[in-house]
Design an enzyme around this catalytic site. Structure first.
Site, PDB file in Angstrom:
ATOM      1  N   LYS A  22     -14.951 -10.696  -7.922  1.00 21.55           N
ATOM      2  CA  LYS A  22     -13.531 -11.078  -7.799  1.00 21.55           C
ATOM      3  C   LYS A  22     -12.960 -10.478  -6.513  1.00 21.55           C
ATOM      4  O   LYS A  22     -12.286 -11.162  -5.745  1.00 21.55           O
ATOM      5  CB  LYS A  22     -12.744 -10.537  -8.984  1.00 21.55           C
ATOM      6  CG  LYS A  22     -11.235 -10.470  -8.788  1.00 21.55           C
ATOM      7  CD  LYS A  22     -10.485  -9.909  -9.960  1.00 21.55           C
ATOM      8  CE  LYS A  22     -10.342  -8.423  -9.967  1.00 21.55           C
ATOM      9  NZ  LYS A  22      -9.279  -7.876  -9.108  1.00 21.55           N
ATOM     10  N   ASN A  23     -13.279  -9.209  -6.253  1.00 23.65           N
ATOM     11  CA  ASN A  23     -12.656  -8.504  -5.125  1.00 23.65           C
ATOM     12  C   ASN A  23     -13.273  -8.861  -3.781  1.00 23.65           C
ATOM     13  O   ASN A  23     -12.864  -8.345  -2.747  1.00 23.65           O
ATOM     14  CB  ASN A  23     -12.689  -6.995  -5.361  1.00 23.65           C
ATOM     15  CG  ASN A  23     -11.745  -6.607  -6.485  1.00 23.65           C
ATOM     16  OD1 ASN A  23     -10.956  -7.432  -6.946  1.00 23.65           O
ATOM     17  ND2 ASN A  23     -11.855  -5.387  -6.962  1.00 23.65           N
ATOM     18  N   ARG A  88      -1.422  -9.040  -6.794  1.00 21.55           N
ATOM     19  CA  ARG A  88      -1.184  -8.288  -5.568  1.00 21.55           C
ATOM     20  C   ARG A  88      -2.016  -8.773  -4.404  1.00 21.55           C
ATOM     21  O   ARG A  88      -1.600  -8.722  -3.267  1.00 21.55           O
ATOM     22  CB  ARG A  88      -1.575  -6.831  -5.773  1.00 21.55           C
ATOM     23  CG  ARG A  88      -0.740  -5.965  -6.530  1.00 21.55           C
ATOM     24  CD  ARG A  88      -1.311  -4.577  -6.456  1.00 21.55           C
ATOM     25  NE  ARG A  88      -1.831  -4.277  -5.134  1.00 21.55           N
ATOM     26  CZ  ARG A  88      -1.090  -4.056  -4.068  1.00 21.55           C
ATOM     27  NH1 ARG A  88       0.192  -4.200  -4.153  1.00 21.55           N
ATOM     28  NH2 ARG A  88      -1.632  -3.754  -2.923  1.00 21.55           N
ATOM     29  N   CYS A 112       2.106  -2.524  -9.744  1.00 22.51           N
ATOM     30  CA  CYS A 112       1.494  -3.081 -10.953  1.00 22.51           C
ATOM     31  C   CYS A 112       1.297  -1.877 -11.871  1.00 22.51           C
ATOM     32  O   CYS A 112       1.681  -0.762 -11.568  1.00 22.51           O
ATOM     33  CB  CYS A 112       0.174  -3.768 -10.622  1.00 22.51           C
ATOM     34  SG  CYS A 112      -1.068  -2.591 -10.182  1.00 22.51           S
ATOM     35  N   ARG A 117       1.519   0.743  -5.359  1.00 21.24           N
ATOM     36  CA  ARG A 117       0.737  -0.173  -4.515  1.00 21.24           C
ATOM     37  C   ARG A 117       1.510  -0.626  -3.258  1.00 21.24           C
ATOM     38  O   ARG A 117       1.780  -1.816  -3.069  1.00 21.24           O
ATOM     39  CB  ARG A 117       0.268  -1.393  -5.292  1.00 21.24           C
ATOM     40  CG  ARG A 117      -0.301  -1.156  -6.675  1.00 21.24           C
ATOM     41  CD  ARG A 117      -1.696  -0.571  -6.712  1.00 21.24           C
ATOM     42  NE  ARG A 117      -2.727  -1.379  -6.136  1.00 21.24           N
ATOM     43  CZ  ARG A 117      -3.461  -2.282  -6.794  1.00 21.24           C
ATOM     44  NH1 ARG A 117      -3.209  -2.516  -8.055  1.00 21.24           N
ATOM     45  NH2 ARG A 117      -4.425  -2.965  -6.182  1.00 21.24           N
ATOM     46  N   ASP A 306     -12.533   1.755  -9.907  1.00 26.56           N
ATOM     47  CA  ASP A 306     -12.561   0.606 -10.827  1.00 26.56           C
ATOM     48  C   ASP A 306     -13.545   0.794 -11.971  1.00 26.56           C
ATOM     49  O   ASP A 306     -13.643  -0.077 -12.842  1.00 26.56           O
ATOM     50  CB  ASP A 306     -12.914  -0.671 -10.063  1.00 26.56           C
ATOM     51  CG  ASP A 306     -11.793  -1.077  -9.135  1.00 26.56           C
ATOM     52  OD1 ASP A 306     -12.008  -1.953  -8.282  1.00 26.56           O
ATOM     53  OD2 ASP A 306     -10.704  -0.491  -9.245  1.00 26.56           O
ATOM     54  N   ARG A 398      -8.248 -11.458 -16.054  1.00 22.75           N
ATOM     55  CA  ARG A 398      -8.048 -11.495 -14.600  1.00 22.75           C
ATOM     56  C   ARG A 398      -9.360 -11.260 -13.866  1.00 22.75           C
ATOM     57  O   ARG A 398      -9.551 -11.756 -12.761  1.00 22.75           O
ATOM     58  CB  ARG A 398      -7.067 -10.399 -14.155  1.00 22.75           C
ATOM     59  CG  ARG A 398      -5.724 -10.467 -14.779  1.00 22.75           C
ATOM     60  CD  ARG A 398      -4.807  -9.482 -14.160  1.00 22.75           C
ATOM     61  NE  ARG A 398      -4.783  -9.684 -12.699  1.00 22.75           N
ATOM     62  CZ  ARG A 398      -3.908  -9.103 -11.912  1.00 22.75           C
ATOM     63  NH1 ARG A 398      -3.009  -8.274 -12.404  1.00 22.75           N
ATOM     64  NH2 ARG A 398      -3.918  -9.323 -10.617  1.00 22.75           N
TER      65      ARG A 398
HETATM   66  C1  EPZ Z   1      -8.592  -3.049  -3.920  1.00 26.23           C
HETATM   67  O1  EPZ Z   1      -7.190  -2.909  -4.117  1.00 26.23           O
HETATM   68  C2  EPZ Z   1      -9.128  -3.678  -5.201  1.00 26.23           C
HETATM   69  N1  EPZ Z   1      -8.507  -4.984  -5.401  1.00 26.23           N
HETATM   70  C3  EPZ Z   1      -8.810  -2.762  -6.386  1.00 26.23           C
HETATM   71  O2  EPZ Z   1      -9.417  -3.340  -7.541  1.00 26.23           O
HETATM   72  C4  EPZ Z   1      -9.470  -1.407  -6.133  1.00 26.23           C
HETATM   73  O3  EPZ Z   1      -9.147  -0.525  -7.193  1.00 26.23           O
HETATM   74  C5  EPZ Z   1      -8.953  -0.827  -4.802  1.00 26.23           C
HETATM   75  O4  EPZ Z   1      -9.214  -1.766  -3.739  1.00 26.23           O
HETATM   76  C6  EPZ Z   1      -9.607   0.496  -4.457  1.00 26.23           C
HETATM   77  O5  EPZ Z   1     -10.976   0.341  -4.390  1.00 26.23           O
HETATM   78  C7  EPZ Z   1      -8.954  -6.036  -4.688  1.00 26.23           C
HETATM   79  O6  EPZ Z   1      -9.840  -5.912  -3.862  1.00 26.23           O
HETATM   80  C8  EPZ Z   1      -8.297  -7.350  -4.959  1.00 26.23           C
HETATM   81  P1  EPZ Z   1      -6.317   0.029  -1.578  1.00 26.23           P
HETATM   82  P2  EPZ Z   1      -6.237  -2.504  -2.868  1.00 26.23           P
HETATM   83  O7  EPZ Z   1      -5.446  -0.615  -0.560  1.00 26.23           O
HETATM   84  O8  EPZ Z   1      -6.741  -3.138  -1.632  1.00 26.23           O
HETATM   85  C9  EPZ Z   1      -2.720   3.099  -1.337  1.00 26.23           C
HETATM   86  C10 EPZ Z   1      -9.526  -4.094  -9.751  1.00 26.23           C
HETATM   87  O9  EPZ Z   1      -9.468  -3.482 -10.825  1.00 26.23           O
HETATM   88  N2  EPZ Z   1      -2.189   2.207  -0.284  1.00 26.23           N
HETATM   89  O10 EPZ Z   1      -7.656   0.542  -1.167  1.00 26.23           O
HETATM   90  O11 EPZ Z   1      -4.838  -2.731  -3.257  1.00 26.23           O
HETATM   91  C11 EPZ Z   1      -2.630   2.451  -2.705  1.00 26.23           C
HETATM   92  O12 EPZ Z   1      -1.359   2.660  -3.281  1.00 26.23           O
HETATM   93  C12 EPZ Z   1      -8.556  -3.750  -8.635  1.00 26.23           C
HETATM   94  O13 EPZ Z   1     -10.364  -4.985  -9.479  1.00 26.23           O
HETATM   95  C13 EPZ Z   1      -1.067   2.615   0.435  1.00 26.23           C
HETATM   96  O14 EPZ Z   1      -0.532   3.691   0.211  1.00 26.23           O
HETATM   97  O15 EPZ Z   1      -6.524  -0.937  -2.812  1.00 26.23           O
HETATM   98  C14 EPZ Z   1      -3.714   3.176  -3.470  1.00 26.23           C
HETATM   99  O16 EPZ Z   1      -3.214   4.409  -3.941  1.00 26.23           O
HETATM  100  C15 EPZ Z   1      -7.562  -2.672  -9.050  1.00 26.23           C
HETATM  101  N3  EPZ Z   1      -0.572   1.794   1.397  1.00 26.23           N
HETATM  102  C16 EPZ Z   1      -4.778   3.435  -2.405  1.00 26.23           C
HETATM  103  O17 EPZ Z   1      -4.116   3.296  -1.149  1.00 26.23           O
HETATM  104  C17 EPZ Z   1      -1.147   0.563   1.681  1.00 26.23           C
HETATM  105  O18 EPZ Z   1      -0.666  -0.138   2.573  1.00 26.23           O
HETATM  106  C18 EPZ Z   1      -5.954   2.469  -2.466  1.00 26.23           C
HETATM  107  O19 EPZ Z   1      -5.448   1.189  -2.278  1.00 26.23           O
HETATM  108  C19 EPZ Z   1      -2.272   0.170   0.928  1.00 26.23           C
HETATM  109  C20 EPZ Z   1      -2.788   1.005  -0.041  1.00 26.23           C
END
Ligand code: EPZ
Length: 425
Positions: A22-23, A88, A112, A117, A306, A398
């Site tokens: 999915k990701n 998201r 979420c 996020r 995850d 999802r």
């Molecule tokens: C991706 O989310 C995945 N989703 C998430 O999987 C996964 O948990 C996450 O990466 C971490 O591996 C998809 O790929 C669709 P991040 P993403 O940006 O890109 C902070 C699942 O269960 N952050 O690496 O949103 C954020 O708040 C989902 O399949 C900022 O502060 O994750 C978080 O604390 C859940 N500012 C951390 O970084 C930003 O601009 C990691 O977020 C972006 C992120």
């Protein structure tokens, strides 16, 4: 709203084939927005999030035939709140739309269940590439006649920010360097897709924390490729853990061992009995008592957030004390009260959970709160005595394609109950 009825304890037996990730599929779909010629993504899983992304893309004017994406006639670059709030990852359309069309209006994704996020890293990076970014009334207004390559240092190796900026850099003028980039396999998959789709595009450093992108002209046309996304390492991990928890003979096929190192290492450290092949992981009944673990979620290639909830379900049945620290998301322990309702003994101290395992869980009515928490509740229900009623499984739908069908084929007693239909009866 559907729920699952699960009768435990279960023994599983047989083999299960892992779906495409999915990701990976979500950013790849966003990446097709850069393509003027048709492009195909093979074996997209049948998931709620994939359907949402398809809806969002059709709103831009993308024509979808099976898994062929026709993005030659995009007539608007507006991603509405109604759709973005449900997923998201919709924010990933921002980079490609801005890069190809010079403008985009995308709803802020909002938080979420697992955290606020924010998308500040996405927006700061786009500004560095020369975009004019305004955020007003819950929307991101982005403008840039043509983006200009730049050096971007990410404060955190954000997966989404890396993917958005990687796609934005494709039609930026000159070289873009993204340092402290995310190294997840899904980021690598997106980069490989873009390199294959655009002959003269050069993305180097995929899988490392420094990406170098030599941008190409905005009217570059892609080759009509059909791309197969990588397997879902999180689904694979979930089934491996199911096999370990139920002490079963299980063969998890069509996965990629290279993406699962931190997961299989952690399981083997706890004496799980695994046989690891390139694209098949075999789980066998253990010949040693499982021992507890002390894990901290960390960006790839370390222990993935995850899989945190699924490991917590596993910890409840190990006759030992385990510790899990959630370092990535600020609110990713919502499965804890639900597992405790089943008799688990899990105590929270800020971002750290202490699990005193070994007591048998009892079936109980529980509630899904987010995608991976839902999977953890199904795992716990499989080792609990009696029936567990798991509500709001739309969270699970999802990210898991036919989850209960795959589990049923392995011998698990799990049934989807459509509460609304039952209420009508
Ligand atoms: C991706 O989310 C995945 N989703 C998430 O999987 C996964 O948990 C996450 O990466 C971490 O591996 C998809 O790929 C669709 P991040 P993403 O940006 O890109 C902070 C699942 O269960 N952050 O690496 O949103 C954020 O708040 C989902 O399949 C900022 O502060 O994750 C978080 O604390 C859940 N500012 C951390 O970084 C930003 O601009 C990691 O977020 C972006 C992120």
């Amino acid at each position: 709203m559907d729920s699952f009825k699960v009768k435990g304890p279960s023994r599983l037996e047989g083999e299960v084939s892992i779906s495409r990730a999915k990701n990976s599929c979500l950013p790849l779909m966003a990446g097709t927005l850069l393509c003027q010629n048709p492009v195909g993504l093979k074996s997209l899983p049948n998931l709620r999030d994939i359907r949402t992304m398809k809806k969002l893309m059709s709103g831009f004017g993308v024509k979808l035939q099976d898994d062929q994406f026709h993005c030659d006639d995009i007539h608007n670059t507006y991603a509405p709140y109604e759709l973005v709030k449900t997923m998201r990852a919709s924010v990933l359309v921002l980079g490609p739309l801005l890069s190809r069309f010079g403008e985009a209006k995308v709803s802020l994704p909002g938080g979420c269940a697992i955290g606020t996020r924010p998308v500040d890293l996405h927006l700061d990076g786009l500004k560095k590439l020369g975009a004019e970014i305004n955020v007003e009334g819950g929307y991101i207004y982005a403008k840039a006649k043509r983006l200009k390559g730049a050096k971007i240092d990410l404060m955190f190796p954000s997966v989404g920010a890396t993917e958005n900026l990687l796609m934005a850099a494709v039609f930026a003028e000159g070289e873009t360097i993204i340092s402290n980039a995310a190294r997840e396999p899904e980021v690598v998959d997106l980069g490989n897709f873009l390199n294959q789709a655009f002959e003269d595009l050069k993305i180097a450093g995929l899988g490392t924390s420094t990406l170098k992108i030599q941008g190409i002209s905005q009217n570059s046309k892609n080759k009509e490729i059909i791309y197969t996304p990588i397997p879902d390492r999180i689904e694979a991990a979930t089934f491996i853990i199911a096999g370990v928890m139920t002490n079963s003979f299980l063969s998890i096929k069509d996965c990629d061992k290279a993406h699962l190192g931190s997961v299989t290492n952690a399981l083997q450290m706890s004496h799980a009995n695994l046989k690891i092949h390139d694209s098949v992981i075999e789980v066998m009944p253990r010949n040693k008592e499982l021992t507890g673990f002390n894990l901290r979620t960390t960006p790839y290639p370390y222990f993935p957030t995850d899989v945190q909830a699924q490991f917590m379900a596993l910890a409840t049945m190990i006759n030992d004390t385990s510790i899990i620290s959630e370092e990535i998301f600020e609110n990713r322990f919502m499965h804890v009260p639900e597992l405790n309702r089943m008799g688990a003994d899990i105590r929270l101290n800020n971002q750290t959970a202490v699990i005193v395992g070994g007591k048998r869980l009892k079936g109980a009515p529980v509630m899904c709160t987010d995608l991976r928490a839902s999977a953890a509740l199904v795992l716990a229900a499989m080792i609990a005595d009696g029936e567990t009623n798991i509500q709001r499984v739309y969270h699970l739908d999802r990210g898991y394609d036919g989850f209960e069908k795959k589990l049923t084929s392995l011998g698990c007693e799990i049934q989807r109950v459509n509460l609304s239909a039952r209420a009508q009866a």
